[in-house]
Scaffold this active site. Structure first.
Site, mmCIF file in Angstrom:
data_model
loop_
_atom_site.group_PDB
_atom_site.id
_atom_site.type_symbol
_atom_site.label_atom_id
_atom_site.label_comp_id
_atom_site.label_asym_id
_atom_site.label_seq_id
_atom_site.Cartn_x
_atom_site.Cartn_y
_atom_site.Cartn_z
ATOM 1 N N GLY A 14 -9.086 13.399 2.854
ATOM 2 C CA GLY A 14 -7.840 13.260 3.611
ATOM 3 C C GLY A 14 -6.672 13.187 2.649
ATOM 4 N N ALA A 17 -0.151 11.560 3.289
ATOM 5 C CA ALA A 17 0.662 10.704 2.412
ATOM 6 C C ALA A 17 -0.162 9.524 1.880
ATOM 7 C CB ALA A 17 1.872 10.206 3.186
ATOM 8 N N LYS A 186 -2.008 -4.646 13.369
ATOM 9 C CA LYS A 186 -1.365 -3.384 12.951
ATOM 10 C C LYS A 186 -1.172 -2.472 14.161
ATOM 11 C CE LYS A 186 0.306 -0.306 10.164
ATOM 12 N NZ LYS A 186 -0.370 0.755 9.510
ATOM 13 N N ASN A 194 5.984 3.175 16.449
ATOM 14 C CA ASN A 194 5.729 4.620 16.387
ATOM 15 C C ASN A 194 6.267 5.384 17.599
ATOM 16 O OD1 ASN A 194 4.426 3.485 14.199
ATOM 17 N ND2 ASN A 194 2.828 5.018 14.163
ATOM 18 N N ASN A 204 12.988 3.386 11.643
ATOM 19 C CA ASN A 204 12.400 2.115 12.097
ATOM 20 C C ASN A 204 13.470 1.045 12.285
ATOM 21 O OD1 ASN A 204 10.077 3.518 11.713
ATOM 22 N ND2 ASN A 204 9.277 2.267 10.037
HETATM 23 O O1 PAF Z 1 2.879 4.608 11.071
HETATM 24 C C1 PAF Z 1 3.787 4.155 10.359
HETATM 25 O O2 PAF Z 1 4.809 4.796 10.096
HETATM 26 C C2 PAF Z 1 3.611 2.775 9.759
HETATM 27 O O3 PAF Z 1 2.335 2.321 10.096
HETATM 28 C C3 PAF Z 1 4.656 1.744 10.184
HETATM 29 C C4 PAF Z 1 4.173 0.368 9.852
HETATM 30 C C5 PAF Z 1 5.002 1.843 11.642
HETATM 31 C C6 PAF Z 1 5.912 1.858 9.336
HETATM 32 O O4 PAF Z 1 6.600 3.038 9.478
#
Ligand code: PAF
Length: 303
Positions: A14, A17, A186, A194, A204
């Site tokens: 994979g 990033a 998480k 997201n 964000n």
């Molecule tokens: O998916 C993402 O971008 C990351 O997990 C998070 C924590 C939302 C930060 O951008």
């Protein structure tokens, strides 16, 4: 399990990033890293990275197409959640005596893997931010932490050992005996940040504006209702506080789902919001805000 210093050969499946960031930091820390993929690329990849302090570095990484290296002490699977099956199943037969770490946003992909008792599986979640600009170019957009825990076939002692070794490359890596709680934490952060950043086309940090607080509250309430029924100790207040913290700490980032929609790629919504909805249905809990966000992302994916 070999002694800690003996975990040296790491295979990474994979090259998004996160996989590329780990490949860089593991190599810099002296690990022997091999990227494994399906595309026929050059066997050595000259990677350019922009570090969080804006400094640039380059490193040469070994790449193998369609085959595993001869020596493997640890496998890191860093594909998107919906790619885990396709990426890992061809190798599962050859990876029975090797710890495999699955590291991606979302939950549920593991339930679909044809694992046997011989497989040693760990799950990890990371809050490092990365942006892949090209095959050989990545930006480490934000420092984060990584939590890792045993899922099957590997003891907590061996898992701690792996966490320590990974911590030598890209700290902080913490070992969690209860990785499910870390994954749900998480998941809650991803369920808020997201889809909302993708739908509202914002960074964000813009989610700290007053207008988004009611919807963030509703998503967190729904998730805390589901986690309460799963006997996880994740209160609404705790999740809401963490969500604010991540919004502030990653204020300049575009979330991975924002990036996916902006680049017309499939998103991980089925393994993020979709996973919450699936669990809620099973437990007979209403999660209308999450359902709405899932529909909006699906609409954007089709558009
Ligand atoms: O998916 C993402 O971008 C990351 O997990 C998070 C924590 C939302 C930060 O951008």
């Amino acid at each position: 399990m070999p002694p800690i210093s003996m975990i040296k050969h790491v295979t990474i499946i994979g090259q998004g990033a996160i996989g590329t960031l780990w490949a860089y930091y593991l190599s810099r820390a002296g690990f022997k890293v091999t990227l494994v993929g399906r595309k026929s690329l050059a066997s050595v990849l000259d990677l350019q990275i922009t570090l969080p302090n804006k400094q640039q570095d380059t490193i040469a990484l070994d790449y193998l197409a369609g085959q595993l290296p001869l020596e493997i002490d640890l496998v890191l699977v860093t594909t998107k959640a919906y790619q885990v099956n396709d990426a890992l199943i061809p190798w599962l037969g050859q990876l029975t005596a090797v710890p495999i770490v699955l590291m991606h946003n979302g939950m549920g992909s593991i339930d679909k893997l044809p694992l046997t008792e011989a497989h040693q599986i760990l799950i990890a979640t990371t809050s490092h931010g990365g942006l892949k600009l090209a095959n050989n170019q990545v930006i480490h957009t934000g420092l984060g932490t990584t939590s890792i825990g045993s899922f099957q076939g590997i003891s907590h002692a061996a898992g701690r050992h792996i966490a320590k070794r990974l911590n030598q490359a890209l700290p902080q890596v913490q070992y969690c005996e209860d990785i499910t709680a870390a994954l749900w934490t998480k998941l809650a952060i991803n369920c808020v940040i997201n889809p909302l950043t993708a739908v509202n086309e914002c960074r964000n940090g813009q989610l700290s504006a007053q207008q988004y607080q009611p919807v963030i509250d509703r998503v967190c309430v729904e998730i805390s209702q589901v986690t309460a029924r799963l006997s996880l100790n994740l209160s609404y207040d705790y999740l809401r506080g963490l969500v604010n913290e991540v919004i502030n700490n990653t204020a300049q980032n575009y979330s991975s789902m924002h990036q996916d929609i902006a680049n017309q790629r499939k998103t991980e919504i089925d393994f993020i919001t979709g996973y919450v909805i699936e669990q809620a249905r099973r437990l007979n809990i209403q999660v209308p805000e999450n359902e709405l966000l899932l529909l909006e992302i699906k609409r954007l994916e089709q558009g």
